[in-house]
Write a protein that holds these residues in place. Structure first.
Motif, PDB file in Angstrom:
ATOM      1  N   THR A  43       0.841  -1.198   0.000  1.00  0.00           N
ATOM      2  CA  THR A  43       0.000   0.000   0.000  1.00  0.00           C
ATOM      3  C   THR A  43       0.872   1.243   0.000  1.00  0.00           C
ATOM      4  N   GLY A  44       0.467   2.230  -0.793  1.00  0.00           N
ATOM      5  CA  GLY A  44       1.168   3.498  -0.823  1.00  0.00           C
ATOM      6  C   GLY A  44       0.316   4.606  -0.234  1.00  0.00           C
ATOM      7  N   ILE A  45       0.974   5.625   0.342  1.00  0.00           N
ATOM      8  CA  ILE A  45       0.267   6.749   0.947  1.00  0.00           C
ATOM      9  C   ILE A  45       0.716   8.042   0.263  1.00  0.00           C
ATOM     10  N   GLY A  46      -0.268   8.928  -0.008  1.00  0.00           N
ATOM     11  CA  GLY A  46       0.034  10.218  -0.618  1.00  0.00           C
ATOM     12  C   GLY A  46      -0.849  11.297  -0.028  1.00  0.00           C
ATOM     13  N   GLU A  47      -0.538  12.558  -0.337  1.00  0.00           N
ATOM     14  CA  GLU A  47      -1.279  13.686   0.221  1.00  0.00           C
ATOM     15  C   GLU A  47      -1.560  14.734  -0.840  1.00  0.00           C
ATOM     16  N   SER A  48      -2.722  15.397  -0.698  1.00  0.00           N
ATOM     17  CA  SER A  48      -3.117  16.530  -1.532  1.00  0.00           C
ATOM     18  C   SER A  48      -3.097  17.814  -0.718  1.00  0.00           C
ATOM     19  N   ALA A  99      -4.186  18.795  -7.269  1.00  0.00           N
ATOM     20  CA  ALA A  99      -3.854  18.363  -5.911  1.00  0.00           C
ATOM     21  C   ALA A  99      -4.200  16.891  -5.706  1.00  0.00           C
ATOM     22  N   ALA A 100      -5.344  16.465  -6.235  1.00  0.00           N
ATOM     23  CA  ALA A 100      -5.741  15.060  -6.120  1.00  0.00           C
ATOM     24  C   ALA A 100      -4.791  14.149  -6.901  1.00  0.00           C
ATOM     25  N   ILE A 101      -4.387  14.587  -8.092  1.00  0.00           N
ATOM     26  CA  ILE A 101      -3.387  13.837  -8.860  1.00  0.00           C
ATOM     27  C   ILE A 101      -2.083  13.740  -8.068  1.00  0.00           C
ATOM     28  N   SER A 102      -1.725  14.829  -7.390  1.00  0.00           N
ATOM     29  CA  SER A 102      -0.498  14.849  -6.593  1.00  0.00           C
ATOM     30  C   SER A 102      -0.491  13.727  -5.560  1.00  0.00           C
ATOM     31  N   ALA A 103      -1.609  13.550  -4.870  1.00  0.00           N
ATOM     32  CA  ALA A 103      -1.678  12.534  -3.818  1.00  0.00           C
ATOM     33  C   ALA A 103      -1.474  11.132  -4.382  1.00  0.00           C
ATOM     34  N   ILE A 273       2.633  18.324  -3.029  1.00  0.00           N
ATOM     35  CA  ILE A 273       1.201  18.057  -2.850  1.00  0.00           C
ATOM     36  C   ILE A 273       0.338  19.077  -3.583  1.00  0.00           C
ATOM     37  N   TRP A 274       0.955  20.110  -4.172  1.00  0.00           N
ATOM     38  CA  TRP A 274       0.228  21.106  -4.954  1.00  0.00           C
ATOM     39  C   TRP A 274       0.413  20.902  -6.457  1.00  0.00           C
ATOM     40  N   THR A 275       1.658  20.641  -6.858  1.00  0.00           N
ATOM     41  CA  THR A 275       2.040  20.841  -8.254  1.00  0.00           C
ATOM     42  C   THR A 275       2.018  19.593  -9.114  1.00  0.00           C
ATOM     43  N   GLY A 276       1.565  18.461  -8.558  1.00  0.00           N
ATOM     44  CA  GLY A 276       1.475  17.250  -9.372  1.00  0.00           C
ATOM     45  C   GLY A 276       2.239  16.070  -8.835  1.00  0.00           C
ATOM     46  N   GLY A 277       2.596  16.121  -7.548  1.00  0.00           N
ATOM     47  CA  GLY A 277       3.261  14.987  -6.934  1.00  0.00           C
ATOM     48  C   GLY A 277       4.776  15.081  -7.022  1.00  0.00           C
ATOM     49  N   ILE A 278       5.438  14.019  -6.584  1.00  0.00           N
ATOM     50  CA  ILE A 278       6.890  13.957  -6.647  1.00  0.00           C
ATOM     51  C   ILE A 278       7.359  14.032  -8.094  1.00  0.00           C
ATOM     52  N   SER A 279       6.652  13.380  -8.986  1.00  0.00           N
ATOM     53  CA  SER A 279       7.038  13.372 -10.401  1.00  0.00           C
ATOM     54  C   SER A 279       7.161  14.782 -10.949  1.00  0.00           C
ATOM     55  N   GLU A 280       6.126  15.593 -10.764  1.00  0.00           N
ATOM     56  CA  GLU A 280       6.091  16.922 -11.370  1.00  0.00           C
ATOM     57  C   GLU A 280       6.949  17.919 -10.600  1.00  0.00           C
ATOM     58  N   ALA A 281       6.989  17.821  -9.278  1.00  0.00           N
ATOM     59  CA  ALA A 281       7.827  18.732  -8.491  1.00  0.00           C
ATOM     60  C   ALA A 281       9.292  18.571  -8.885  1.00  0.00           C
ATOM     61  N   ARG A 282       9.704  17.348  -9.120  1.00  0.00           N
ATOM     62  CA  ARG A 282      11.094  17.114  -9.536  1.00  0.00           C
ATOM     63  C   ARG A 282      11.360  17.721 -10.917  1.00  0.00           C
ATOM     64  N   ALA A 307       7.394  14.301   4.132  1.00  0.00           N
ATOM     65  CA  ALA A 307       8.219  13.240   3.571  1.00  0.00           C
ATOM     66  C   ALA A 307       8.307  13.349   2.051  1.00  0.00           C
ATOM     67  N   ALA A 308       7.174  13.576   1.389  1.00  0.00           N
ATOM     68  CA  ALA A 308       7.167  13.653  -0.075  1.00  0.00           C
ATOM     69  C   ALA A 308       8.059  14.786  -0.572  1.00  0.00           C
TER      70      ALA A 308
END
Length: 369
Positions: A43-48, A99-103, A273-282, A307-308
């Motif tokens: 299981t993975g956990i994410g946040e918006s 934000a939802a995609i980010s999570a 958690i705003w801009t599209g998750g770890i993928s997009e922030a990077r 953490a993210a």
């Protein structure tokens, strides 16, 4: 491996003394999490980002995004990001849909790390295993005056932080100048001081404050004006020697591209958690580095967000500082059973697989909506 379910978790904390930033009050700390389940028991956990939008985020996840990722391979992260972004393009692209995609994206990276038995920042090719943090606070509060502000920033200095940021934009310009002068005096010459207006000012007001900042050797001036107005941000950055930082409110690499390439900012900011998750922030961080600009990860939410953002930040060589918001917030301090170490102004990356978060179910229950 296949995704079998996506479950929202809604949390809310009401502080005893609600803070205000330069733009608006923050009556509660709202935290929207998703748990992504797989058929292999991982299981993975994410946040918006979730300020005032918990129910709306739940609807977007349940109605729109969950059907797009069910039965998909969770390790195909780039494929799923593009699928979610393109399928919601006509009504998404920014705001709470993003934000939802980010999570979900963060949760997928958590799964990836757990499958590989590696922390995410190492999977991304780590540039750091610790990040220098600045203490982010200095909010407006009822009954909080200059003396209390001075005591607050001195406390951050005593905690070992080498830089501190306070809020401006929520009072008259004269009052805010006095706040900045008070904080500068309280910190002394060896601790950096930054200010954050949360997009509250017009160009002329921001320029007046920038002139004051030049005399006070301010570290950076964050989000002085609306991120809707790139032209005034370009004018301001060109008119002052104080580094202009922003804009975490301008989301995705597509949104921030012009701010970077047209030198509307000197320091780039992004929040996973705003801009599209770890993928997009990077990707935002890589774009900033391509133009020779540092990036500062933004953080002001829960332990999952912390953490993210640490993982995306630690993967980039052009991260010089990390924002560590220090308002009253048990969802930052108590939500995860795995604690992130903060010592002498540095935050140390967790070395657990994934993003290194294990939810404290007692805290989830206590603050569950």
């Amino acid at each position: 491996m296949k995704i079998t379910d996506v479950k929202p978790v809604k949390l809310k904390f009401f502080p005893k003394r609600p803070p205000r930033d330069g733009l608006a009050g923050i009556p509660s700390r709202d935290v929207f999490l998703v748990e992504v389940y797989t058929d292999e028991g991982i299981t993975g956990i994410g946040e918006s980002f979730a300020l005032g939008s918990l129910e709306s985020l739940e609807a977007i996840v349940e109605e729109t995004l969950k059907p797009l990722v069910l039965n998909e391979d969770p390790l195909l992260i780039e494929k799923l990001w593009n699928k979610m972004y393109k399928q919601t393009f006509r009504y998404g692209r920014r705001g709470i849909v993003l934000a939802a995609i980010s999570a979900i994206d963060i949760a997928l990276w958590d799964i990836m790390g757990k499958v590989a038995q590696k922390p995410v920042y190492k999977l991304l090719g780590a540039a750091h295993n610790k990040l220098k943090a600045y203490a982010s606070g200095g909010y407006y509060m009822d009954g909080k005056g200059l003396e209390e502000l001075a005591d607050e920033v001195r406390q951050y200095k005593d905690m070992g932080f080498s830089a501190v940021k306070i809020k401006v934009g929520g009072a008259s310009l004269e009052e805010d100048i006095e706040r900045v002068e008070t904080a500068r005096k309280a910190l002394g010459p060896n601790i950096k001081l930054a200010i954050d207006a949360n997009n509250a000012w017009d160009f002329n007001t921001a320029l007046k404050m920038a002139r004051v900042c030049e005399k006070l050797d301010i570290f950076f001036f964050e989000e002085p004006i609306s991120s809707d107005d790139i032209h005034d941000s370009i004018r301001l950055a060109d008119a002052t020697d104080v580094p202009i930082a922003g804009y975490e409110t301008e989301l995705t690499r597509f949104g921030i591209k012009e701010f970077i390439t047209r030198n509307a900012v000197d320091i780039v900011q992004a929040d996973a958690i705003w801009t599209g998750g770890i993928s997009e922030a990077r990707k935002v961080g890589i774009l900033a580095g391509t133009w020779g600009k540092p990036i500062i990860p933004h953080f002001s939410a829960s332990a999952v967000s912390l953490a993210a953002n640490l993982h995306f930040g630690a993967s980039l060589a052009n991260v010089e500082y990390f924002e560590y918001t220090l308002d009253e917030n048990p969802l930052r301090d108590e939500l995860s059973l795995i604690k992130i170490q903060v010592k002498d102004g540095y935050i140390y990356l967790p070395d657990k697989p994934g993003i290194g978060v294990e939810l404290n179910q007692d805290i989830v229950k206590k603050y569950s909506v």
